[in-house]
Design an enzyme around this catalytic site. Structure first.
Site, PDB file in Angstrom:
ATOM      1  N   TRP A  11       0.699  -1.136  -0.013  1.00  0.00           N
ATOM      2  CA  TRP A  11       0.027  -0.040  -0.041  1.00  0.00           C
ATOM      3  C   TRP A  11       1.016   1.252   0.008  1.00  0.00           C
ATOM      4  CZ3 TRP A  11      -1.527   3.013   4.781  1.00  0.00           C
ATOM      5  CH2 TRP A  11      -2.875   3.858   4.176  1.00  0.00           C
ATOM      6  N   ASP A  44       0.010  -4.891   9.864  1.00  0.00           N
ATOM      7  CA  ASP A  44      -1.216  -3.976   9.387  1.00  0.00           C
ATOM      8  C   ASP A  44      -2.439  -4.739   9.157  1.00  0.00           C
ATOM      9  OD1 ASP A  44      -2.893  -2.197   8.172  1.00  0.00           O
ATOM     10  OD2 ASP A  44      -1.495  -1.399   6.838  1.00  0.00           O
ATOM     11  N   LYS A  54     -13.171  -0.403   7.442  1.00  0.00           N
ATOM     12  CA  LYS A  54     -13.524  -1.220   6.431  1.00  0.00           C
ATOM     13  C   LYS A  54     -14.657  -2.327   7.203  1.00  0.00           C
ATOM     14  CE  LYS A  54      -9.899  -0.039   4.245  1.00  0.00           C
ATOM     15  NZ  LYS A  54      -9.801   1.032   3.156  1.00  0.00           N
TER      16      LYS A  54
HETATM   17  C1  LMR Z   1      -7.091   1.644  -0.155  1.00  0.00           C
HETATM   18  O1  LMR Z   1      -5.838   1.004  -0.143  1.00  0.00           O
HETATM   19  O2  LMR Z   1      -7.672   1.930  -1.272  1.00  0.00           O
HETATM   20  C2  LMR Z   1      -7.532   2.233   1.173  1.00  0.00           C
HETATM   21  O3  LMR Z   1      -6.813   1.537   1.988  1.00  0.00           O
HETATM   22  C3  LMR Z   1      -7.763   3.381   1.222  1.00  0.00           C
HETATM   23  C4  LMR Z   1      -6.734   4.279   1.401  1.00  0.00           C
HETATM   24  O4  LMR Z   1      -6.548   5.122   2.149  1.00  0.00           O
HETATM   25  O5  LMR Z   1      -5.740   4.158   0.527  1.00  0.00           O
END
Ligand code: LMR
Length: 400
Positions: free
Chosen positions: A134, A215, A250
């Site tokens: 991420w 996480d 979520k």
């Molecule tokens: C995502 O990965 O789309 C979500 O966790 C929202 C974000 O804040 O990026």
């Protein structure tokens, strides 16, 4: 031109994920589909309000509570609920009181407080994230003062987790590296470790002195609320010290309430008390004390057995819809005779599928078909529904 205070500041790129939503909202085409941000949508394309949330909101509103500051560490009682969810009610970690949990501004806030604590208090300055991860993990780590390294995770050739490569890279990380791990529903790939693989990672963390920061933003969206906590429970059973960043964005559809929690598992109750005092220091310096609304809703639900069970059922319903949409997409891709086999989407877990679509293909989907996704090829399965899945499959097949 005169040199002013900000004249040398250059513009930042729009956020890779949230920027997609901005473009999507501005698009007037009626057939548009947002597969960008990780938000759960129902089959009508709406963010649903869970029944347990509605009930909690009504119960809380009826109390007409005043609005003093919460304690720095958050709503009293919430931390016990969070720990039960993470470790299981009869966990040794809970009984021995060697973990401390503080309320945070969503999962991102939990990561931020955890990283600040590790850097400013524990003097750690090296971290490693999965490749890919991420995107905000990297931004958060850099802002907290870390040098960020990465370890291989996704094997593009086999559309799978590249576990051997991952272990090789972890084995070469310097001692004291903070290792950011996705406890379940890996974002963006959707590929998780098996129990055996987690055990191997835990042994390696122990032997090499790596510091796990798990996480868990998608608990309940993979196999189940309990099953998705497997990695956390294995780390707990190992006796190691580690950190966990939880999110309720979520699992409660409470995105804008910014409700999450940071849990630090230490070696003893005494250590936990000391760590708690330092977490208060970090929290106070970040945002003083957290807001109450999301915390009250989550506490109201998790602290009562009937409401907890009702919530588990609502999470299960969301999980089932996601699974059905994975199957529908794979089926539609086969029906349109796409150049690529898309059955891998049914092997991935959580909200996301890492499609292997290139940035050019993603751009074509947006320009030609009004289908929005993240440039790295990640699509959010929750944006699919019975009305748009065939259109999405046809459009993907057209750009392959
Ligand atoms: C995502 O990965 O789309 C979500 O966790 C929202 C974000 O804040 O990026």
């Amino acid at each position: 031109m005169t040199d002013t205070l900000f004249s040398r500041v250059t513009s930042a790129e729009p956020d890779a994920i949230l920027g997609v939503t901005t473009r999507f909202k501005a698009d007037p085409r009626p057939n548009k589909v947002n597969l960008g941000v990780g938000i759960y949508l129902d089959n009508d394309g709406r963010v649903p309000v869970l029944n347990v949330v509605r009930e909690a909101e009504e119960a809380i509103a009826a109390q007409h509570l005043p609005h003093p500051y919460l304690p720095i560490s958050g709503l009293p009682g919430l931390s016990e609920c969070v720990q039960r969810l993470l470790f299981g009610a009869d966990s040794e970690v809970i009984q021995s009181r060697r973990a401390v949990t503080v309320q945070s501004l969503g999962g991102t806030g939990a990561l931020k407080v955890g990283m600040d604590f590790l850097n400013h208090i524990c003097r750690k300055n090296k971290a490693a994230v999965s490749r890919p991860t991420w995107g905000n993990h990297i931004c958060l780590l850099e802002m907290a003062g870390f040098t960020v390294n990465s370890y291989r995770y996704y094997d593009a050739t086999h559309d799978a987790l590249g576990f051997d490569a991952m272990m090789y890279d972890l084995g070469n990380m310097p001692t004291g590296t903070v290792l950011v791990l996705h406890a379940c529903c890996h974002n963006p790939t959707g590929y998780d470790l098996t129990e055996e693989q987690w055990k191997a990672v835990i042994s390696l963390c122990q032997s090499r002195g790596l510091i796990p920061l798990l996480d868990i933003a998608y608990q309940g969206f993979g196999l189940g609320l309990q099953e998705d906590a497997l990695a956390i429970r294995l780390f707990a059973a190992s006796g190691m010290s580690f950190l966990v960043a939880s999110s309720f964005s979520k699992s409660f559809n409470l995105y804008n309430e910014r409700i999450g929690a940071l849990t630090v598992v230490t070696a003893s109750e005494t250590e936990a008390k000391t760590v708690a005092s330092q977490l208060d220091y970090v929290m106070r310096a970040n945002f003083s004390s957290p807001p109450s609304k999301g915390a009250r809703i989550v506490f109201h639900t998790l602290s009562n057995e009937t409401r907890f069970n009702a919530w588990c059922q609502e999470v299960a319903n969301m999980r089932t819809r996601i699974r059905q949409m994975r199957e529908a997409l794979a089926r539609e891709m086969a029906t349109v005779d796409a150049k690529r086999d898309f059955s891998f989407v049914t092997r991935q877990k959580g909200m996301f599928s890492f499609t292997g679509l290139t940035p050019d293909q993603i751009e074509r989907l947006e320009k030609e078909f009004a289908i929005y996704a993240v440039k790295n090829g990640r699509i959010c399965i929750c944006g699919l529904n019975n009305q748009n899945v065939a259109y999405v499959a046809q459009s993907i097949a057209a750009v392959l």
